[in-house]
Design an enzyme around this catalytic site. Structure first.
Site, short mmCIF file in Angstrom:
data_model
loop_
_atom_site.label_atom_id
_atom_site.label_comp_id
_atom_site.label_asym_id
_atom_site.label_seq_id
_atom_site.Cartn_x
_atom_site.Cartn_y
_atom_site.Cartn_z
N ARG A 140 0.29 -10.04 -20.63
CA ARG A 140 -0.16 -11.38 -20.30
C ARG A 140 -1.65 -11.35 -20.65
O ARG A 140 -2.43 -10.62 -20.04
CB ARG A 140 0.04 -11.67 -18.81
CG ARG A 140 -0.44 -13.06 -18.35
CD ARG A 140 -1.85 -13.03 -17.81
NE ARG A 140 -2.23 -14.29 -17.16
CZ ARG A 140 -3.46 -14.58 -16.76
NH1 ARG A 140 -4.44 -13.72 -16.93
NH2 ARG A 140 -3.72 -15.74 -16.20
N ASP A 176 -4.04 -18.45 -9.30
CA ASP A 176 -5.24 -19.26 -9.49
C ASP A 176 -5.16 -20.64 -8.85
O ASP A 176 -6.12 -21.40 -8.94
CB ASP A 176 -5.53 -19.42 -11.00
CG ASP A 176 -6.08 -18.15 -11.61
OD1 ASP A 176 -6.72 -17.36 -10.88
OD2 ASP A 176 -5.85 -17.92 -12.81
N TRP A 236 -12.35 -7.93 -13.22
CA TRP A 236 -13.74 -7.56 -13.51
C TRP A 236 -13.75 -6.15 -14.09
O TRP A 236 -14.32 -5.21 -13.54
CB TRP A 236 -14.58 -7.66 -12.23
CG TRP A 236 -14.74 -9.08 -11.77
CD1 TRP A 236 -14.41 -10.21 -12.45
CD2 TRP A 236 -15.29 -9.52 -10.52
NE1 TRP A 236 -14.70 -11.33 -11.70
CE2 TRP A 236 -15.25 -10.93 -10.52
CE3 TRP A 236 -15.81 -8.85 -9.41
CZ2 TRP A 236 -15.71 -11.69 -9.44
CZ3 TRP A 236 -16.28 -9.61 -8.34
CH2 TRP A 236 -16.23 -11.02 -8.35
N GLN A 253 -14.97 -20.89 -26.87
CA GLN A 253 -14.78 -19.56 -27.48
C GLN A 253 -16.03 -18.68 -27.43
O GLN A 253 -15.92 -17.46 -27.41
CB GLN A 253 -14.32 -19.71 -28.93
CG GLN A 253 -12.95 -20.35 -29.04
CD GLN A 253 -12.53 -20.57 -30.49
OE1 GLN A 253 -12.24 -19.63 -31.19
NE2 GLN A 253 -12.51 -21.83 -30.91
N ASP A 300 0.86 -1.19 0.00
CA ASP A 300 0.00 0.00 0.00
C ASP A 300 0.89 1.24 0.00
O ASP A 300 1.34 1.70 1.05
CB ASP A 300 -0.91 -0.04 1.24
CG ASP A 300 -1.95 1.08 1.21
OD1 ASP A 300 -1.90 1.92 0.29
OD2 ASP A 300 -2.82 1.08 2.11
N GLU A 329 -2.77 -17.04 -21.45
CA GLU A 329 -3.13 -18.10 -20.51
C GLU A 329 -4.04 -19.11 -21.18
O GLU A 329 -5.16 -18.78 -21.55
CB GLU A 329 -3.85 -17.48 -19.31
CG GLU A 329 -4.33 -18.52 -18.31
CD GLU A 329 -5.61 -18.12 -17.61
OE1 GLU A 329 -5.84 -18.58 -16.49
OE2 GLU A 329 -6.42 -17.35 -18.18
N GLY A 359 -5.63 -2.64 -0.24
CA GLY A 359 -4.92 -1.36 -0.30
C GLY A 359 -3.67 -1.31 -1.15
O GLY A 359 -3.10 -0.24 -1.36
N ASN A 411 -5.92 6.18 -1.69
CA ASN A 411 -6.81 5.46 -2.62
C ASN A 411 -7.37 4.17 -2.01
O ASN A 411 -7.96 3.36 -2.71
CB ASN A 411 -6.09 5.18 -3.95
CG ASN A 411 -4.88 4.27 -3.77
OD1 ASN A 411 -4.73 3.61 -2.74
ND2 ASN A 411 -4.01 4.23 -4.78
N ASP A 444 -5.25 -12.69 -20.71
CA ASP A 444 -6.07 -13.54 -19.87
C ASP A 444 -6.92 -14.47 -20.73
O ASP A 444 -7.45 -14.05 -21.76
CB ASP A 444 -6.98 -12.63 -19.02
CG ASP A 444 -7.76 -13.39 -17.98
OD1 ASP A 444 -7.16 -14.24 -17.30
OD2 ASP A 444 -8.97 -13.11 -17.83
C1 NOJ Z 1 -7.99 -16.30 -15.59
C2 NOJ Z 1 -7.40 -15.54 -14.48
O1 NOJ Z 1 -6.10 -15.95 -14.25
C3 NOJ Z 1 -8.30 -15.72 -13.32
O2 NOJ Z 1 -7.72 -15.26 -12.17
C4 NOJ Z 1 -9.59 -15.03 -13.67
O3 NOJ Z 1 -10.53 -15.21 -12.65
C5 NOJ Z 1 -10.16 -15.61 -14.94
N1 NOJ Z 1 -9.19 -15.68 -15.97
C6 NOJ Z 1 -11.34 -14.80 -15.46
O4 NOJ Z 1 -10.90 -13.53 -15.84
#
Ligand code: NOJ
Length: 839
Positions: free
Chosen positions: A357, A476, A229, A320, A149, A397, A182, A154, A359
């Site tokens: 990276r 994850d 999100w 997809q 933090d 990923e 934070g 913020n 997602d």
């Molecule tokens: C993969 C991400 O690594 C994960 O953390 C996320 O919840 C999902 N994609 C959805 O965005």
């Protein structure tokens, strides 16, 4: 009971007392005597290692000569009591420590305190050399909210109040792990020197873009602290930056990171926005202006797909076009979405990022992603702050293993789109081996499959294994410390990761051994608050390995060959020219391993352990003649050790990586490697029988920037010539031009047998140049409904193409359409080519 032996053996008890005890305590006690029985004292504990100064890790066992003694000890300078840690196993010492121990035996008074101080003076690690390219270093993955933090203003921003847990970092046991804690971009900036001292060459930060501003409720997790999100790709989230959603904190971080030689890779979700039916219900904004929500997305060209959650991850259409984890699934081939996502990517490039990276690339439209790569390759705007040298490095990923149905598709996708992948298939094996003590054969077999391919599945090998992005922990999955690993296992995993082929990613906090076992360490308990930024044995190990990567091009770009293996021992070699790095890991907890029959590229000589025995390693001797197969004199590899033996030497011009791996003429590409020389030589691109020199805009010994010459599209080879020496031929693909995503669809297809797939081929390289094999044609195309096919292909802008669908049968034979179709690809936007199967 009369503890005669204990009395006699008890050290430090005055003879007088012993005599008194014998008199008073034994023989039934004399009536008439008032002397109370004297209780014997337990012997003080003894340490297996003498106090003193050491330059290597130590492991101290504690014993006590009094039968039945329980031993309690401290390592923090406090006097041990029966409330202190109970001794059960040797204590690993990685830093200067004083151990104090107490023995407690029933019927005895407690022992005196035994104390020993161990001064651990590890040798300083070698210097980490400045590097030109990320392959020569490693990436450090950060969940921004959980790191540091740096700006408390913020923490609980006015736009999205109430999502903040003030006690997250300080008191995680009592904090809500689904709220913001934070951490922010300023916090990362403030800890750059910590990262730099470890040799971090790049940071991958969780998505910094603007997220939903409300709690999404229990069924969808809670807040967007993780960054996934997104609601507005054009702004920085108020929790990570400031309350105007400006780019100031982001730009400051990029500027400071680059000044410290650290590249910045941004996590970019292109598949989805945010939860459906909760939170903001798939809100989508364009720099502050609401574009749609999931439920108001009712126009003729929806922004989102409106399909169920993915239930079958082996179904190409579902992955997809269906919904991932209830997150509103963007239709990347909606022209507005296509342009928006690409504008946002190039906006990040303009803010100086060094790569991405991506997602959930498996769940995003695969064919569209080719055009995303092409957009990045063709971007030639100005970055402010300036980017680090080299073209953007991108990795996506694809969260699957090599046993999963779509593994062949992942290899084909990566090879043909230019999108490097996170090496998830290797990850499962690393977590198994280092987290749960699995067999090293699992790693070795996986590497062979990925790098050399298999004859039993219709996939080639990954074209550039050194571009795969390797990791053993991430955000994850439970950290390996939650899966069963101890600290030594973590250090062995780090040793492997930073010497394996590929670009390594180290998950933040592993070097501080942070973990939390709630819910077995699953999300969110693997997204721990980082509270320690100190040097320790793991950060020292990382420094050593970062120095090795920076100095020896065999680790960044060389081959990887297994030299000796059993379940617990893995000896492998990296080699490039005369640069050789031989690594030996023995993870067995107690058994040393006799090694015979080990051969190596190392030239004859005696090799001390590069890690200076900080991991319990040893010296070896190599005999023979300096060739590729010199015998190492038999030796015994200590249990729980890592040894690294290194040889430096001449390297001919060697291309280790081409970034991007696919680009059209006119695009600048970075050749990274070694031995290019400091004076500019020549770069040649070859397609078929045509070889053309490239215009070189930058040349150094390890990195060249060259412009793809005007060649026909197709599989190419790139070489570097310096004087009389010419490099290896590195694979490259010349694409036709700027690429436009086109939705090719077909209806009325033949009835398919279970082993049949529909493929697409056409008369340009992007459509497979007329190929009719699984590997070279386009597809397998997705099947939205029985009798139809849909495949997005990124095709040359403005080109008129001929194309044809065909059925590829399980035995390799084909049934093609009766004729072909013609289509002109638009020069901007997104195209649609819908046809009816021609019989
Ligand atoms: C993969 C991400 O690594 C994960 O953390 C996320 O919840 C999902 N994609 C959805 O965005």
């Amino acid at each position: 009971m009369c503890a005669w032996h204990g009395l006699i053996r008890s050290k430090g008890v005055p003879l007088m007392l012993v005599v008194a005890a014998l008199t008073a305590g034994c023989g039934g006690g004399g009536s008439g005597s008032n002397t109370p029985p004297i209780t014997p004292q337990a012997a003080p504990p003894a340490f297996s290692v003498s106090a003193g100064t050491y330059t290597t890790l130590q492991s101290v066992a504690i014993t006590d000569s009094t039968a039945g003694a329980a031993i309690y000890y401290t390592t923090d300078g406090t006097t041990p009591t029966t409330s202190s840690a109970a001794y059960s196993a040797p204590i690993p010492l990685a830093a200067t420590t004083t151990i104090e121990a107490l023995a407690v035996v029933s019927g005895y008074t407690n022992s005196s305190i035994a104390s020993a101080t161990y001064t651990i003076n590890f040798p300083a690690s070698p210097a980490i050399a400045p590097i030109a390219d990320i392959h020569q270093g490693f990436i450090y993955q950060i969940v921004t909210d959980r790191f540091f933090d740096g700006d408390t203003t913020n923490d609980n921003p006015s736009e999205s109040p109430g999502l903040y847990a003030p006690n997250g970092f300080a008191n995680p046991a009592n904090a809500d792990w689904n709220l913001y804690w934070g951490g922010d971009l300023a916090g990362i900036q403030q800890k750059l020197s910590y990262l730099q001292s470890m040799g971090v060459a790049g940071i991958w930060i969780s998505p910094p873009m603007n997220n939903i501003r409300v709690n999404a409720g229990a069924s969808n997790g809670e807040t967007a602290y993780h960054g996934y999100w997104t609601r507005d790709w054009m702004q920085i989230d108020e929790h990570f930056g400031d309350d105007t959603n400006s780019w100031a904190a982001f730009d400051n971080l990029v500027t400071a990171a680059h000044a410290d030689g650290i590249r910045v890779y941004v996590d970019y979700p292109a598949n989805d926005s945010n939860p459906i039916g909760a939170g903001e219900n798939g809100s989508l904004y364009n720099n502050g202006t609401l574009v749609t929500t999931y439920s108001t997305d009712t126009g003729a060209t929806p922004y989102y797909h409106h399909n169920p959650n993915i239930s079958n991850y082996g179904d190409r259409y579902q992955v997809q076009y269906y919904t991932l984890e209830s997150l509103a699934d963007l239709d990347q081939t909606n022209p507005w979405v296509d342009s928006y996502l690409k504008t946002a990517v190039t906006n990040l490039l303009a803010h100086g990022v060094d790569g991405f990276r991506f997602d959930a690339v498996m769940e995003t439209n695969w064919g569209w992603e080719y055009s995303l790569e092409n957009t990045i390759a063709n971007w030639n705007g100005t970055s402010n702050p300036a980017r680090m040298p080299g073209q953007p490095f991108i990795f996506g990923e694809w969260e699957e293993g090599s046993g999963d149905a779509l593994y062949p598709d992942s290899v084909k996708f990566s090879n043909n789109s230019g999108m490097n992948l996170l090496d998830y298939t290797l990850y499962w094996q690393l977590a198994d081996v280092f987290g749960t003590d699995g067999s090293f054969y699992n790693i070795d077999n996986e590497l062979t499959l990925e790098d050399a391919g298999s004859s039993t599945i219709p996939a080639q090998a990954f074209m550039q294994p050194n571009d795969l992005v390797t990791f053993f922990d991430n955000h994850d999955n439970p950290r390996i410390l939650s899966q069963g690993a101890d600290r030594m296992a973590v250090k062995q995993a780090i040793s492997f990761l930073l010497t394996c082929r590929g670009v390594p990613v180290l998950y933040y906090g592993d070097e501080q051994y942070i973990y939390n076992d709630t819910d077995s360490g699953a999300v969110p308990y693997n997204r721990n608050g980082m509270t320690n930024f100190t040097s320790n044995d793991a950060t020292l190990l990382i420094q050593y390995l970062a120095a090795l990567r920076s100095a020896n091009p065999a680790v960044a770009y060389g081959t990887m060959t297994q030299r000796w293996i059993n379940n617990d021992v893995y000896i492998y070699e990296r080699q490039l020219g005369m640069n050789v790095v031989l690594v030996a890991i023995n993870k067995n907890p107690s058994t040393d391993q006799a090694i015979s029959g080990l051969y190596t590229y190392l030239p004859p000589g005696s090799y001390t352990d590069y890690l200076a025995q900080t991991m319990g390693g040893l010296r070896i001797v190599v005999t023979g003649t300096a060739g590729s197969n010199n015998p190492a004199t038999d030796f015994t590899l200590p249990h729980r050790s890592v040894s690294i033996w290194v040889s430096d030497g001449y390297v001919p011009p060697s291309i280790g990586s081409v970034t991007p791996r696919i680009a059209n003429p006119g695009v600048a590409v970075t050749l990274s490697g070694a031995g290019f020389g400091t004076m500019a030589g020549t770069v040649n691109f070859n397609v078929g029988s045509t070889t053309l020199p490239a215009i070189v805009t930058n040349w150094s010994n390890g990195q060249i920037t060259a412009v793809v010459p005007v060649l026909a599209a197709g599989a190419a080879m790139v070489t570097v010539t310096q004087g009389t020496a010419t490099s290896n031929a590195a694979p490259f693909t010349v694409s036709s031009s700027k690429l436009i995503p086109v939705n090719f669809s077909v209806s009325g297809t033949p009835v398919l047998a279970s082993t049949d797939v529909i493929m697409l081929t056409g008369n340009v390289a992007e459509l497979g140049n007329g190929a009719i094999t699984w590997n070279s044609a386009i597809g397998p195309v997705t099947i939205p409904t029985t009798g139809s096919g849909l495949q997005t292909v990124s095709a040359p802008a403005g080109a008129t193409v001929q194309f044809q669908f065909f059925v590829l049968h399980g035995n390799g034979s084909i049934t093609s359409e009766g004729g072909h179709h013609s289509y002109t690809v638009p020069s901007t936007g997104v195209g649609t080519a819908a046809v009816i199967w021609e019989y």
